[in-house]
Design a protein around this motif. Structure first.
Motif: not given
Length: 249
Positions: A53-79
């Motif tokens: 998934y993408p995220r913005v680094s502290p330097q302001g650069v969009v980077e791809i985090v190549q990790e697997c994980g769960r949504y942090s909250k149940f209500w963060d599930i996008p649908s």
């Protein structure tokens, strides 16, 4: 070992345990559907987990985090349909595992399962199967959410996956193994032992041609201006990250 199960009972306990383990594994693994994130890296989704998934680094650069994980909250599930699918499939998987453990215990302990409890166990297994089926049927209704469209194209809609496809865990493992072989071949382009026959030469040429057609894993940092201008911080998924940027898993 004393047991009240017959031969058919042992078969039922074995199949119940195998089905429950497969169901729980499929529920936890995030490789339900596969898309392409920013057109450069594979993204995988399940009802409550995703990989890459993408995220913005502290330097302001969009980077791809190549990790697997769960949504942090149940209500963060996008649908909301994915939320319903998570509840239904999770409940069905847990129920099937509970019955399977009870049936396995009955193989060693007397009077755990008798005619009355066997009927109840069968009814609960039928209920678990229905829950999993309904959860799997509800999941495609949520394919029109923003995160799927980012990876699968704007044509993604209810029961229409767009440019993505279904995947299996074995296909993911084969892809990763093939990428490692290609990277090793590109790092050492010259074979250690030159081919001695025409057949061996043809095999080497064919492997190099196949290697050229495979996408080699790229750097997780996305520096392309076109990519960064299409992704802003507010559009990034709310999932998988704590406040310090670490990944939930």
């Amino acid at each position: 070992m004393a047991t009240s199960l017959t031969g058919v009972g042992f078969l039922w306990a074995t199949l119940s345990l195998a089905a429950a383990l497969l169901c729980c594994s499929g529920f936890y693994l995030p490789f339900w559907i596969q898309g392409r994130l920013l057109g450069k890296v594979d993204a995988y989704f399940s009802s409550f987990r995703r990989c890459n998934y993408p995220r913005v680094s502290p330097q302001g650069v969009v980077e791809i985090v190549q990790e697997c994980g769960r949504y942090s909250k149940f209500w963060d599930i996008p649908s909301p349909w994915w939320q319903a699918s998570t509840v239904l499939v999770g409940t069905g998987s847990a129920l099937s595992l509970l019955i399977a453990v009870t049936a396995t215990a009955a193989c060693c302990i007397t009077y755990v399962v008798h005619s009355g409890t066997a009927r109840v166990a069968g009814s609960l297994q039928l209920t678990a199967a229905l829950l999993v089926m309904v959860g799997a049927a509800v999941y495609p209704v949520g394919w029109d959410n923003r995160e799927v469209r980012e990876s699968c194209g704007n044509s993604s809609h209810i029961y229409r996956l767009g440019e993505s496809r279904f995947v299996s865990d074995l296909s993911v493992q084969r892809r990763h193994a093939l990428q490692q072989r290609v990277a090793l071949r590109l790092a050492h382009p010259t074979p250690p032992n030159p081919p001695s026959t025409a057949a061996e030469t043809a095999i080497v040429v064919q492997e190099f041609v196949q290697s050229a057609t495979v996408n080699v894993p790229f750097s997780p940092i996305v520096n392309d201006v076109n990519d960064t201008c299409n992704v802003v911080a507010k559009d990034l998924p709310k999932c998988l990250m704590k406040s310090d940027g670490s990944v939930f898993d």
